[in-house]
Design a protein around this motif. Structure first.
Motif, mmCIF file in Angstrom:
data_model
loop_
_atom_site.group_PDB
_atom_site.id
_atom_site.type_symbol
_atom_site.label_atom_id
_atom_site.label_comp_id
_atom_site.label_asym_id
_atom_site.label_seq_id
_atom_site.Cartn_x
_atom_site.Cartn_y
_atom_site.Cartn_z
ATOM 1 N N ASN A 127 0.803 -1.219 0.000
ATOM 2 C CA ASN A 127 0.000 0.000 0.000
ATOM 3 C C ASN A 127 0.839 1.274 0.000
ATOM 4 O O ASN A 127 0.286 2.372 -0.055
ATOM 5 C CB ASN A 127 -0.890 0.028 1.247
ATOM 6 N N CYS A 128 2.158 1.108 0.097
ATOM 7 C CA CYS A 128 3.015 2.287 0.198
ATOM 8 C C CYS A 128 4.422 1.936 -0.299
ATOM 9 O O CYS A 128 4.763 0.763 -0.473
ATOM 10 C CB CYS A 128 3.093 2.796 1.639
ATOM 11 N N ASN A 129 5.219 2.962 -0.525
ATOM 12 C CA ASN A 129 6.571 2.812 -1.053
ATOM 13 C C ASN A 129 7.577 2.874 0.099
ATOM 14 O O ASN A 129 7.932 3.957 0.562
ATOM 15 C CB ASN A 129 6.849 3.938 -2.064
ATOM 16 N N ILE A 130 7.992 1.691 0.587
ATOM 17 C CA ILE A 130 9.037 1.586 1.595
ATOM 18 C C ILE A 130 10.041 0.528 1.134
ATOM 19 O O ILE A 130 9.943 0.022 0.015
ATOM 20 C CB ILE A 130 8.459 1.236 2.982
ATOM 21 N N TRP A 131 11.000 0.206 1.983
ATOM 22 C CA TRP A 131 12.047 -0.755 1.624
ATOM 23 C C TRP A 131 11.566 -2.179 1.851
ATOM 24 O O TRP A 131 10.996 -2.493 2.888
ATOM 25 C CB TRP A 131 13.286 -0.480 2.484
ATOM 26 N N LEU A 186 -6.155 11.534 0.103
ATOM 27 C CA LEU A 186 -4.738 11.879 0.076
ATOM 28 C C LEU A 186 -3.896 10.674 -0.335
ATOM 29 O O LEU A 186 -4.105 9.555 0.139
ATOM 30 C CB LEU A 186 -4.273 12.364 1.456
ATOM 31 N N PHE A 187 -2.905 10.934 -1.205
ATOM 32 C CA PHE A 187 -2.012 9.888 -1.683
ATOM 33 C C PHE A 187 -0.689 9.906 -0.911
ATOM 34 O O PHE A 187 -0.145 10.970 -0.593
ATOM 35 C CB PHE A 187 -1.705 10.095 -3.172
ATOM 36 N N ASN A 188 -0.165 8.715 -0.656
ATOM 37 C CA ASN A 188 1.198 8.544 -0.130
ATOM 38 C C ASN A 188 1.484 9.379 1.111
ATOM 39 O O ASN A 188 2.518 10.042 1.211
ATOM 40 C CB ASN A 188 2.229 8.883 -1.218
ATOM 41 N N THR A 189 0.576 9.325 2.073
ATOM 42 C CA THR A 189 0.869 10.031 3.317
ATOM 43 C C THR A 189 1.879 9.278 4.166
ATOM 44 O O THR A 189 2.453 9.863 5.093
ATOM 45 C CB THR A 189 -0.407 10.279 4.146
ATOM 46 N N VAL A 190 2.104 8.005 3.874
ATOM 47 C CA VAL A 190 3.206 7.276 4.507
ATOM 48 C C VAL A 190 4.054 6.639 3.416
ATOM 49 O O VAL A 190 3.563 6.246 2.359
ATOM 50 C CB VAL A 190 2.706 6.218 5.515
ATOM 51 N N GLY A 191 5.365 6.564 3.674
ATOM 52 C CA GLY A 191 6.294 6.087 2.657
ATOM 53 C C GLY A 191 6.553 7.159 1.609
ATOM 54 O O GLY A 191 6.093 8.297 1.710
ATOM 55 N N ASN A 192 7.322 6.817 0.619
ATOM 56 C CA ASN A 192 7.680 7.677 -0.519
ATOM 57 C C ASN A 192 8.643 8.782 -0.106
ATOM 58 O O ASN A 192 9.844 8.635 -0.302
ATOM 59 C CB ASN A 192 6.454 8.234 -1.230
ATOM 60 N N VAL A 193 8.169 9.908 0.456
ATOM 61 C CA VAL A 193 9.092 10.953 0.914
ATOM 62 C C VAL A 193 8.636 11.502 2.263
ATOM 63 O O VAL A 193 7.439 11.549 2.561
ATOM 64 C CB VAL A 193 9.208 12.130 -0.078
ATOM 65 N N TRP A 194 9.607 11.894 3.077
ATOM 66 C CA TRP A 194 9.303 12.647 4.289
ATOM 67 C C TRP A 194 8.673 13.979 3.898
ATOM 68 O O TRP A 194 9.053 14.587 2.902
ATOM 69 C CB TRP A 194 10.577 12.931 5.081
ATOM 70 N N GLY A 230 5.640 10.988 8.007
ATOM 71 C CA GLY A 230 5.264 10.067 6.941
ATOM 72 C C GLY A 230 6.263 9.014 6.534
ATOM 73 O O GLY A 230 5.905 8.063 5.853
ATOM 74 N N GLY A 231 7.543 9.156 6.900
ATOM 75 C CA GLY A 231 8.526 8.183 6.456
ATOM 76 C C GLY A 231 8.859 8.343 4.984
ATOM 77 O O GLY A 231 8.420 9.292 4.332
ATOM 78 N N SER A 232 9.635 7.393 4.438
ATOM 79 C CA SER A 232 10.061 7.504 3.045
ATOM 80 C C SER A 232 10.293 6.133 2.451
ATOM 81 O O SER A 232 10.092 5.113 3.112
ATOM 82 C CB SER A 232 11.344 8.339 2.949
ATOM 83 N N PHE A 233 10.775 6.135 1.216
ATOM 84 C CA PHE A 233 11.051 4.875 0.516
ATOM 85 C C PHE A 233 12.173 4.079 1.170
ATOM 86 O O PHE A 233 12.411 2.931 0.809
ATOM 87 C CB PHE A 233 11.368 5.132 -0.965
ATOM 88 N N SER A 275 17.648 13.102 -0.561
ATOM 89 C CA SER A 275 16.908 12.521 -1.680
ATOM 90 C C SER A 275 15.599 11.875 -1.271
ATOM 91 O O SER A 275 14.919 11.279 -2.106
ATOM 92 C CB SER A 275 17.785 11.504 -2.423
ATOM 93 N N ASN A 276 15.223 11.999 0.010
ATOM 94 C CA ASN A 276 13.923 11.472 0.443
ATOM 95 C C ASN A 276 13.114 12.490 1.237
ATOM 96 O O ASN A 276 12.221 12.123 1.987
ATOM 97 C CB ASN A 276 14.103 10.190 1.260
ATOM 98 N N ILE A 277 13.403 13.783 1.068
ATOM 99 C CA ILE A 277 12.685 14.819 1.812
ATOM 100 C C ILE A 277 11.945 15.753 0.853
ATOM 101 O O ILE A 277 12.551 16.374 -0.024
ATOM 102 C CB ILE A 277 13.629 15.669 2.693
ATOM 103 N N GLY A 278 10.624 15.836 1.032
ATOM 104 C CA GLY A 278 9.778 16.741 0.266
ATOM 105 C C GLY A 278 8.785 17.438 1.177
ATOM 106 O O GLY A 278 9.048 17.645 2.359
ATOM 107 N N PHE A 279 7.585 17.771 0.661
ATOM 108 C CA PHE A 279 6.592 18.453 1.501
ATOM 109 C C PHE A 279 5.231 18.447 0.823
ATOM 110 O O PHE A 279 5.109 18.165 -0.365
ATOM 111 C CB PHE A 279 7.028 19.888 1.824
ATOM 112 N N ARG A 280 4.225 18.785 1.619
ATOM 113 C CA ARG A 280 2.836 18.886 1.173
ATOM 114 C C ARG A 280 2.285 20.216 1.683
ATOM 115 O O ARG A 280 2.678 20.691 2.753
ATOM 116 C CB ARG A 280 2.018 17.717 1.736
ATOM 117 N N ALA A 281 1.394 20.835 0.936
ATOM 118 C CA ALA A 281 0.899 22.170 1.278
ATOM 119 C C ALA A 281 -0.519 22.133 1.822
ATOM 120 O O ALA A 281 -1.308 21.223 1.509
ATOM 121 C CB ALA A 281 0.946 23.076 0.055
#
Length: 336
Positions: A222-226, A256-264, A297-300, A325-331
């Motif tokens: 359900n999410c993008n993790i290791w 909301l999409f990808n609130t956990v995993g993918n990018v912080w 949210g964690g990351s990949f 390379s795993n840090i982004g944001f949501r507005a």
């Protein structure tokens, strides 16, 4: 401290530098920023375009970890009731396309570009072998993080890499300061930590993840993790070694999409371990001052063997000028 920064092992004992490396910059961090709940003025001459929609959230929920899964140093408890005024939150992280429009309109130069370096997960360099010549060093104790000269949002794996085939992926190598600048331009703001958690839960009460308590659903991710053995082997069961498109995987109950995993995802609040012990019940905004900002949210790169921070209650933090390379944001923005 060098002008290019120093990958720090501060927080390694509780996993912080494993999740996303803290970067200690030569420049002082200004703690006198606008209140997290304030909506900055729009600096764009035209109405900004977004690749995402906004949905309305708000109300009352129980914030914090109900299972005891968290790292003690993260301060995920005690669980407590929170009331939030209605707000609107983006359905996805800000994408490369979104950030590119901001840069084209303003000429903004990110922290990583200005200082000439950012942190890259070492395995990602296999997709851009030429970047190995630009490695400045490794973080002691966490050698999977390397400092790469020329790595930034437009060249995520360093010189020679590109976002051309990742326009719909979350923008990365974004510092908290960079995220604030985008929000000021777009008439949005970063979410408070409480706003982020309420929205990430998607209406479910007391669950580990946005979809329930089990990591897999009918054997599907359900999410993008290791997956595999971190940091040596990633079996790519979820299909991605790095970021996934911002709309990949099913959305939560709020859309909301990808609130956990993918990018912080950066939040507005300063971090302290004990904040939940005395936070106000209505519209909490975090401590008045600190040296690290909340990430959620964690990351990949998250994996149970060292970091299970891809839960909706999980907290982490980093210095406002850190990028990786795993840090982004949501507005978010005011409810209309």
């Amino acid at each position: 401290m060098t002008e290019t920064g120093d990958l720090s092992t501060a927080g390694a004992q509780n996993g912080h530098s494993c999740c996303a490396p803290a970067t200690s910059r030569a420049e002082a961090v200004d703690s006198h920023v606008s209140h997290p709940g304030a909506d900055p003025a729009v600096n764009s001459e035209s109405e900004p375009e977004f690749s995402f929609d906004f949905v309305t959230a708000g109300g009352t929920f129980d914030m914090g970890d109900p299972f005891g899964d968290g790292h003690p140093a993260d301060g995920e408890g005690p669980r407590h009731r929170v009331n939030l005024t209605e707000f609107e939150i983006a359905t996805t992280s800000v994408t490369n396309d979104d950030f590119a429009r901001f840069v084209a309109d303003t000429g903004f130069v990110t922290t990583a570009e200005r200082l000439g370096t950012s942190a890259v997960f070492a395995m990602l360099l296999e997709t851009n072998p030429g970047a190995e010549a630009h490695i400045l060093g490794q973080a002691p104790g966490v050698p999977w993080w390397v400092e790469v000269s020329g790595a930034n949002w437009a060249a995520p794996e360093g010189p020679g890499s590109t976002i051309d085939n990742r326009r719909d992926h979350p923008v990365v190598h974004i510092s908290w300061d960079d995220a604030q600048a985008y929000c000021a331009w777009s008439g949005t703001r970063l979410p408070s930590e409480a706003e982020w958690e309420l929205a990430a839960r998607g209406g479910l009460k007391g669950r580990r993840y946005p979809w329930g308590n089990r990591l897999l659903t009918d054997g599907e991710w359900n999410c993008n993790i290791w997956q595999g053995e971190f940091p040596r082997t990633n079996t790519l069961d979820d299909g991605f070694i790095g970021t996934a498109p911002a709309r990949h995987f099913a959305p939560n109950g709020l859309g909301l999409f990808n609130t956990v995993g993918n990018v912080w995802e950066w939040c507005a609040d300063w971090f302290t371990r004990d904040y939940y012990q005395h936070s106000p019940q209505s519209d909490p905004q975090g401590p008045d001052i600190g040296d690290k900002r909340i990430m959620r949210g964690g990351s990949f790169l998250c994996h149970d063997s060292y970091c299970n921070r891809y839960r909706v209650a999980a907290r982490s933090s980093n210095t406002p000028d850190s990028s990786a390379s795993n840090i982004g944001f949501r507005a978010v923005r005011k409810a209309h």
